[in-house]
Design a protein around this motif. Structure first.
Motif, PDB file in Angstrom:
ATOM      1  N   GLY A 233     -75.752  73.819 143.705  1.00 60.83           N
ATOM      2  CA  GLY A 233     -75.186  75.069 143.222  1.00 60.83           C
ATOM      3  C   GLY A 233     -73.921  74.855 142.404  1.00 60.83           C
ATOM      4  O   GLY A 233     -73.435  73.737 142.249  1.00 60.83           O
ATOM      5  N   ARG A 234     -73.402  75.948 141.898  1.00 63.64           N
ATOM      6  CA  ARG A 234     -72.184  75.894 141.087  1.00 63.64           C
ATOM      7  C   ARG A 234     -71.271  77.042 141.496  1.00 63.64           C
ATOM      8  O   ARG A 234     -71.711  78.050 142.041  1.00 63.64           O
ATOM      9  CB  ARG A 234     -72.516  76.027 139.590  1.00 63.64           C
ATOM     10  CG  ARG A 234     -73.348  74.905 139.022  1.00 63.64           C
ATOM     11  CD  ARG A 234     -72.585  73.569 139.023  1.00 63.64           C
ATOM     12  NE  ARG A 234     -73.315  72.515 138.339  1.00 63.64           N
ATOM     13  CZ  ARG A 234     -74.232  71.741 138.915  1.00 63.64           C
ATOM     14  NH1 ARG A 234     -74.528  71.919 140.194  1.00 63.64           N
ATOM     15  NH2 ARG A 234     -74.845  70.803 138.230  1.00 63.64           N
ATOM     16  N   GLY A 235     -70.000  76.876 141.188  1.00 64.45           N
ATOM     17  CA  GLY A 235     -69.070  77.979 141.377  1.00 64.45           C
ATOM     18  C   GLY A 235     -69.309  79.045 140.322  1.00 64.45           C
ATOM     19  O   GLY A 235     -70.160  78.901 139.440  1.00 64.45           O
ATOM     20  N   THR A 236     -68.557  80.131 140.388  1.00 64.95           N
ATOM     21  CA  THR A 236     -68.706  81.217 139.417  1.00 64.95           C
ATOM     22  C   THR A 236     -67.807  80.960 138.211  1.00 64.95           C
ATOM     23  O   THR A 236     -66.836  80.202 138.276  1.00 64.95           O
ATOM     24  CB  THR A 236     -68.327  82.558 140.046  1.00 64.95           C
ATOM     25  OG1 THR A 236     -66.939  82.529 140.408  1.00 64.95           O
ATOM     26  CG2 THR A 236     -69.172  82.815 141.292  1.00 64.95           C
ATOM     27  N   VAL A 237     -68.126  81.619 137.110  1.00 68.14           N
ATOM     28  CA  VAL A 237     -67.301  81.486 135.909  1.00 68.14           C
ATOM     29  C   VAL A 237     -65.862  81.935 136.164  1.00 68.14           C
ATOM     30  O   VAL A 237     -64.912  81.254 135.730  1.00 68.14           O
ATOM     31  CB  VAL A 237     -67.929  82.256 134.733  1.00 68.14           C
ATOM     32  CG1 VAL A 237     -66.972  82.298 133.541  1.00 68.14           C
ATOM     33  CG2 VAL A 237     -69.253  81.627 134.325  1.00 68.14           C
ATOM     34  N   PRO A 238     -65.626  83.061 136.866  1.00 65.01           N
ATOM     35  CA  PRO A 238     -64.227  83.434 137.147  1.00 65.01           C
ATOM     36  C   PRO A 238     -63.446  82.350 137.884  1.00 65.01           C
ATOM     37  O   PRO A 238     -62.227  82.228 137.692  1.00 65.01           O
ATOM     38  CB  PRO A 238     -64.372  84.698 138.008  1.00 65.01           C
ATOM     39  CG  PRO A 238     -65.657  85.298 137.545  1.00 65.01           C
ATOM     40  CD  PRO A 238     -66.554  84.122 137.293  1.00 65.01           C
TER      41      PRO A 238
END
Length: 246
Positions: A233-238
């Motif tokens: 997974g990845r973190g969010t853009v914010p």
């Protein structure tokens, strides 16, 4: 009817690419590898200097590198288990100590540790490797130096003259290569661990003196092993964005 656009295709490639950690031994057709490298050659770089070089190992050269790198890894593991006496013995063994151009055994900064740990825990859980199963963990780490079974490995070097900016450009080159490989049906795994020992690589290739080994990239056909679908997974853009002050 929705007709996929170029943007749709690119987004699909970016989001579906995975780090492959189990390859089939099937050789890569020469024309396919050449097509991937030709795409990567169009990556942007500082003033179009292309401050990186690559060395491609297949066949007997690849096999010899596996033998030499795994032998050094094994020596290191024996030394760790032997305490301070083992480490002294390692120091006295020619070629056993890491001789790469960069230190790869880094202490992760505290703010980066959570994602690093989550990624590692998820991967080892998928592989069924327990936290205290040191033998299995060592075997999985050794797989890095076996190129995860890939028939081809590409070593990437960055020119020391542009310092961190050549490394930045090399990273763009690597990402371009990985996306092209994915588009051509190949899997890849960029491996910082392959920069641990530079001696065997420099013995196999005539690397210009100003170029420093930053990583290796295993490439080939992905096997059906479940590990190749692992997505941490990845973190969010914010989360990527810094707070505006003005």
């Amino acid at each position: 009817m929705h007709i996929p656009s170029t943007a749709d295709t690119l987004s699909t490639l970016i989001r579906s690419r995975r780090s492959v950690r189990d390859f089939l031994p099937t050789p890569i057709p020469e024309d396919v590898l050449n097509a991937v490298l030709s795409d990567a050659n169009h990556a942007p770089s500082w003033s179009n200097t292309q401050p990186y070089r690559i060395a491609i190992a297949t066949g007997p050269t690849r096999d010899k590198l596996v033998a030499e790198l795994t032998a050094r890894f094994n020596q290191g593991m024996v030394a760790q288990r032997g305490g301070w006496m083992g480490k002294l013995k390692l120091l006295a063994t020619p070629g056993a100590m890491p001789d790469g151009d960069f230190k790869v055994n880094l202490e992760y900064p505290p703010d980066l540790q959570p994602r690093r740990r989550a990624t590692g825990h998820g991967l080892y859980a998928l592989l069924g490797i327990g936290r205290k199963d040191h033998a299995a963990r060592e075997a999985q780490m050794r797989r890095n130096f076996e190129f995860f079974g890939a028939p081809t490995v590409i070593f990437v070097f960055a020119h020391s003259g542009l310092r961190e900016f050549s490394v930045l450009d090399a990273g763009i080159f690597i990402q371009t290569l990985m996306l092209s490989a994915h588009a051509h049906g190949l899997g890849t795994c960029a491996q910082g661990a392959l920069a641990t020992w530079g001696g065997p690589v420099r013995k196999a290739f005539d690397v210009p003196k100003d170029y420093k080994l930053i990583c290796g990239l295993s490439i080939g056909l992905a096997s059906p092993h479940a590990v190749n679908a692992y997505n941490p997974g990845r973190g969010t853009v914010p989360e990527l964005m810094t707070r505006q002050l003005l």
